[in-house]
Design a protein around this motif. Structure first.
Motif, PDB file in Angstrom:
ATOM      1  N   SER A  37      -1.098 -32.982  17.066  1.00 22.39           N
ATOM      2  CA  SER A  37       0.261 -32.763  16.692  1.00 22.39           C
ATOM      3  C   SER A  37       0.474 -31.553  17.767  1.00 22.39           C
ATOM      4  O   SER A  37       0.273 -31.479  19.111  1.00 22.39           O
ATOM      5  CB  SER A  37       0.311 -32.492  15.361  1.00 22.39           C
ATOM      6  OG  SER A  37       1.848 -32.422  15.081  1.00 22.39           O
ATOM      7  N   MET A  56      10.147 -39.367  21.008  1.00 25.18           N
ATOM      8  CA  MET A  56      10.040 -38.483  19.785  1.00 25.18           C
ATOM      9  C   MET A  56      11.569 -38.376  19.215  1.00 25.18           C
ATOM     10  O   MET A  56      11.684 -37.461  18.603  1.00 25.18           O
ATOM     11  CB  MET A  56       9.728 -37.167  20.398  1.00 25.18           C
ATOM     12  CG  MET A  56       8.251 -37.076  20.746  1.00 25.18           C
ATOM     13  SD  MET A  56       7.587 -35.395  21.127  1.00 25.18           S
ATOM     14  CE  MET A  56       7.668 -34.761  19.302  1.00 25.18           C
ATOM     15  N   MET A  80      13.886 -40.622  16.616  1.00 21.38           N
ATOM     16  CA  MET A  80      14.043 -41.353  15.437  1.00 21.38           C
ATOM     17  C   MET A  80      14.892 -42.670  15.500  1.00 21.38           C
ATOM     18  O   MET A  80      14.601 -43.853  15.147  1.00 21.38           O
ATOM     19  CB  MET A  80      14.162 -40.545  14.137  1.00 21.38           C
ATOM     20  CG  MET A  80      13.211 -39.545  13.794  1.00 21.38           C
ATOM     21  SD  MET A  80      11.528 -39.988  13.718  1.00 21.38           S
ATOM     22  CE  MET A  80      10.879 -39.697  15.336  1.00 21.38           C
ATOM     23  N   SER A 136      12.960 -35.514  16.589  1.00 20.67           N
ATOM     24  CA  SER A 136      11.710 -35.299  15.475  1.00 20.67           C
ATOM     25  C   SER A 136      12.066 -33.718  15.101  1.00 20.67           C
ATOM     26  O   SER A 136      12.371 -32.819  15.828  1.00 20.67           O
ATOM     27  CB  SER A 136      10.601 -35.477  15.794  1.00 20.67           C
ATOM     28  OG  SER A 136       9.375 -35.067  15.023  1.00 20.67           O
ATOM     29  N   SER A 140       9.901 -29.311   5.927  1.00 20.70           N
ATOM     30  CA  SER A 140       9.027 -30.198   5.413  1.00 20.70           C
ATOM     31  C   SER A 140       8.206 -29.069   4.267  1.00 20.70           C
ATOM     32  O   SER A 140       7.226 -29.054   4.215  1.00 20.70           O
ATOM     33  CB  SER A 140       7.941 -30.267   6.427  1.00 20.70           C
ATOM     34  OG  SER A 140       7.492 -29.035   7.181  1.00 20.70           O
ATOM     35  N   GLN A 166      11.823 -36.292   7.128  1.00 22.44           N
ATOM     36  CA  GLN A 166      10.394 -35.452   6.769  1.00 22.44           C
ATOM     37  C   GLN A 166      11.022 -34.600   5.327  1.00 22.44           C
ATOM     38  O   GLN A 166      10.308 -33.769   5.025  1.00 22.44           O
ATOM     39  CB  GLN A 166      10.252 -34.621   7.699  1.00 22.44           C
ATOM     40  CG  GLN A 166       9.372 -35.426   9.039  1.00 22.44           C
ATOM     41  CD  GLN A 166       8.697 -34.436  10.134  1.00 22.44           C
ATOM     42  OE1 GLN A 166       8.724 -33.510   9.784  1.00 22.44           O
ATOM     43  NE2 GLN A 166       7.934 -35.110  11.026  1.00 22.44           N
ATOM     44  N   ASP A 202       6.897 -40.707   7.556  1.00 21.06           N
ATOM     45  CA  ASP A 202       7.091 -40.237   8.721  1.00 21.06           C
ATOM     46  C   ASP A 202       5.967 -39.995   9.373  1.00 21.06           C
ATOM     47  O   ASP A 202       6.241 -39.713  10.904  1.00 21.06           O
ATOM     48  CB  ASP A 202       8.012 -38.872   8.595  1.00 21.06           C
ATOM     49  CG  ASP A 202       7.286 -37.610   7.874  1.00 21.06           C
ATOM     50  OD1 ASP A 202       7.083 -37.908   6.748  1.00 21.06           O
ATOM     51  OD2 ASP A 202       6.730 -36.807   8.460  1.00 21.06           O
ATOM     52  N   CYS A 262       7.667 -29.890  22.847  1.00 26.19           N
ATOM     53  CA  CYS A 262       8.346 -29.831  21.455  1.00 26.19           C
ATOM     54  C   CYS A 262       9.162 -28.763  21.464  1.00 26.19           C
ATOM     55  O   CYS A 262       9.321 -28.110  20.638  1.00 26.19           O
ATOM     56  CB  CYS A 262       7.058 -30.099  20.483  1.00 26.19           C
ATOM     57  SG  CYS A 262       6.325 -31.423  20.153  1.00 26.19           S
ATOM     58  N   CYS A 268       6.518 -39.933  14.683  1.00 21.92           N
ATOM     59  CA  CYS A 268       7.036 -38.768  15.122  1.00 21.92           C
ATOM     60  C   CYS A 268       6.536 -38.414  16.725  1.00 21.92           C
ATOM     61  O   CYS A 268       7.502 -37.471  17.208  1.00 21.92           O
ATOM     62  CB  CYS A 268       6.976 -37.725  14.258  1.00 21.92           C
ATOM     63  SG  CYS A 268       5.118 -37.232  14.024  1.00 21.92           S
ATOM     64  N   HIS A 308       0.229 -40.720  12.863  1.00 23.76           N
ATOM     65  CA  HIS A 308       0.018 -39.553  13.462  1.00 23.76           C
ATOM     66  C   HIS A 308      -1.328 -38.883  13.410  1.00 23.76           C
ATOM     67  O   HIS A 308      -1.641 -38.117  14.369  1.00 23.76           O
ATOM     68  CB  HIS A 308       1.096 -38.544  12.773  1.00 23.76           C
ATOM     69  CG  HIS A 308       1.477 -37.215  13.675  1.00 23.76           C
ATOM     70  ND1 HIS A 308       1.708 -37.391  15.092  1.00 23.76           N
ATOM     71  CD2 HIS A 308       1.173 -36.121  13.389  1.00 23.76           C
ATOM     72  CE1 HIS A 308       1.943 -35.938  15.343  1.00 23.76           C
ATOM     73  NE2 HIS A 308       1.767 -35.111  14.329  1.00 23.76           N
TER      74      HIS A 308
END
Length: 428
Positions: free
Chosen positions: A40, A89, A91, A119, A144, A190, A199, A260, A295, A374
């Protein structure tokens, strides 16, 4: 207890910890082969830590950690590069890929309405969850349970006019967007308490992912890591964080790289740039991705690794790899949480398709892990163990295929015979 960190400060802190581990706490281990793995956002942590260990702060001088014999790394379902992972990435893109969104709705939303549902991982800035009221503005707050982030609101797109000049079609975009949210567990949310799609794994139960759900893997992990003896063993007993999972309110994190990170400016380096530097210094660099991960879908990761630019090894094009689906014992099957090893069984299944792999020069490989979401070690533990064994041994995941020239020169019967033999060898 409040703290603020970045990718670069985290790499420096982790480097100091690793060096202290080998030089002060366990000097007898100094010089032994050392490997780093993660998944991740560790797609940023692992390469940046590796760069620090290999080169130090002064890249030109190349002053790395002499007491750390870094040999190889592996990162799974990783944050790698904004540009090449942008679609995979998202959805809405993922929902269309797996049949949650009809073609006509996707074409309208994606191409004409400009709709995007990135995401949570792509925010670029995160903070410890608090009880603050949500602020109005150009962003929406996602969380989250323990982490909050401000993401750009899903774009309704610019008003557009039909060919007949009938006027803006905002209403059509809004209806299609709401239809997508209504039929995709609110875009694979999430944060939604009523989420019915996990997710993190498309084929896993959605109701057993929170650490507050008793009897789940997350619940058991939280209880274990919160024990006083475990905290002492990990040397975090004096930490201001008294429970796991964190982070505590007041914690903030900002991304430095174009991985990210929706806030990265044009020209910001990504992990592609770092792989170009570190892979030639390592014996093995493995980037892997579960092929059903909602994700971080594998397509963007695969393309990002290709864009590192190393030559593909002859015969090592995208090809299947296999692992032995051994039997799990009854005690494990009774004790394991439902989301750990959902494909484990009491009976062995022999060699099974593990995914596909492509190998490049400088020991760089990209591979998918079939059926995994994931977290590969959780969702496909036998395949994950096989992957780690290959990292440590530096053995290829699969034998090379015949070259293109050889394939072109074969008769049909020759090809059938060669591929039968290759598959038998690859299965072991």
């Amino acid at each position: 207890g409040a703290c603020a960190n970045t990718d670069k400060s985290t790499a420096r802190a982790a480097t100091a910890a690793v060096r202290d581990f080998f030089s002060t706490k366990f000097p007898e281990l100094s010089g032994r082969p050392f490997y780093i793995t993660g998944e991740s956002y560790a797609g940023v942590y692992v390469p940046t830590l590796s760069e620090q260990l290999l080169f130090g702060d002064d890249a030109a001088a190349g002053k790395g950690a002499d007491d750390v014999n870094l040999v190889g790394i592996a990162v799974g379902d990783p944050c790698t590069d904004n540009e090449f992972q942008a679609d995979s990435m998202d959805m809405l893109w993922y929902g269309h890929k797996y049949g949650f969104v009809p073609d006509e709705d996707f074409t309208l939303l994606w191409n004409e309405c400009g709709e995007r549902h990135p995401s949570l991982m792509t925010a670029g800035r995160w903070r410890g969850a608090s009880r603050e009221a949500e602020a109005e503005g150009p962003t929406h707050r996602a969380h989250s349970r323990t982490i909050e982030a401000d993401l750009p609101r899903p774009r309704p797109g610019q008003p557009r006019t039909s060919a007949a000049g009938a006027g803006p079609r905002d209403e059509e975009c809004m209806v299609a967007r709401r239809r997508f949210l209504a039929t995709s567990s609110r875009a694979f949310s999430q944060t939604w308490d009523l989420a019915y799609i996990n997710d993190l794994t498309l084929f896993g139960y959605a109701s057993t992912t929170e650490s507050t759900s008793k009897g789940t893997l997350d619940d058991e992990t939280a209880a274990y890591l919160s024990r006083a003896d475990v905290r002492r063993a990990l040397h975090v007993d004096t930490s201001p964080a008294t429970s796991w999972p964190g982070p505590i309110p007041g914690w903030k994190y900002s991304s430095d790289y174009a991985a990210c990170n929706g806030e990265a400016a044009p020209g910001t380096p990504s992990m592609i740039d770092i792989y170009r530097r570190i892979a030639p210094r390592l014996k093995r660099t493995i980037v892997f991705n579960g092929d059903t991960d909602p994700c971080v879908s594998y397509e963007g990761t695969r393309e990002a690794v290709r864009r590192v630019g190393f030559a593909q090894m002859e015969g090592h094009a995208y090809r299947p790899w296999f692992f032995n689906a051994s039997a799990a014992d009854e005690e494990l099957m009774r004790a394991k949480p439902v989301l750990f090893g959902p494909s484990l069984a009491l009976w062995p299944a022999g060699p099974q398709y593990g995914g596909s792999v492509v190998d490049y020069e400088h020991g760089l490989s990209f591979l998918t892990v079939h059926g995994s979401g994931h977290m590969v070690p959780q969702f496909r533990p036998r395949a994950g163990l096989h992957l780690l064994a290959k990292l440590l041994s530096a053995e290829p995941f699969a034998p090379p295929l015949p070259s293109d020239t050889q394939i072109a020169s074969m008769t049909d019967s020759d090809f059938d015979r060669v591929i039968d033999k290759w598959t038998s060898t690859a299965k072991g």
